[in-house]
Design a protein around this motif. Sequence first.
Motif: not given
Length: 286
Positions: A164-170, A239-247
């Motif tokens: 849900h935290a990542l749901k702005q990007s498929a 860019r999206r991988l960096r978002e994933v690695l936050i979690f």
Amino acid sequence: MARALVQATLPHLDPKTHYFERTNGLVTLSIVNRPQVGVPYGTLPRILMAWLCTEAVRTQNPELLLGKSQADFMRKLQLATGGRDVARLKDQAHRLFSSMISLTGKRGDETGLENISIAKRAMLFWNPRDPEEESKWESSLTLTADFFEEVTSSPIPIDMRVLHALKQSAMAMDIYTWLTYRIFLLRSKNRGQVTIPWERLRAQFGAGYGSRRSLTATPEDQAERDRKATSHFRFAFERRLREVLIFYPEARDAIDATKAGLTVRACALHIEHRPSWRTRDPVTLS
């Protein structure tokens, strides 16, 4: 999440057709639906799939209860119940539940085929004009026997809060589920690391970053187009991988992005797998 849809992902954007196909060298994912319905795309089908799989594992029952109103079901999905979201969910649920998904894998002379039909039956008593209106009967979805066996015997465990935290990007949602699965495979197969070329990652995750084939382009021109498309995809992926690695901070030191590709090393699992879950993996994409 269902293992098959971690290996090959749904489209990120509306392909505006009733047939979608994506090939990653080893595996071809195809989705077909009626022309007036279309194929599922974007973040909502991914949330729907995760909820369906989670409920099937939790209840060990192929019949899933969705609630007495559409708003009730949306709250189960942790979605807003506004008008636009109501219409989008109904549309994507219809697309997903009525689609036929096929995975075809080839390695040398070997060929594997897996057909996936998610729903055997769906009974949706939703009032399109009033999503809060409760029906006399509870809406339900009955999974097919094959899909139920697939998701309960070898599911990919994920954290729904992260999804849900990542749901702005498929793409970010796909990277998260894939990375969770990839690190589990490394550990279960006692492999220290794997390097996946950017071209293969683009085929798996970045169908929208492709370079169109031209009948008049020279091989050199087409190679340059492919190179630019891969470079564009790599920028978006990192860019999206960096978002994933936050979690998934445990994986930060286990990943290196180089010119050759993305190197992933075995590290701590994001979510521990149950010993009873099988690691059935007839075709691994990357």
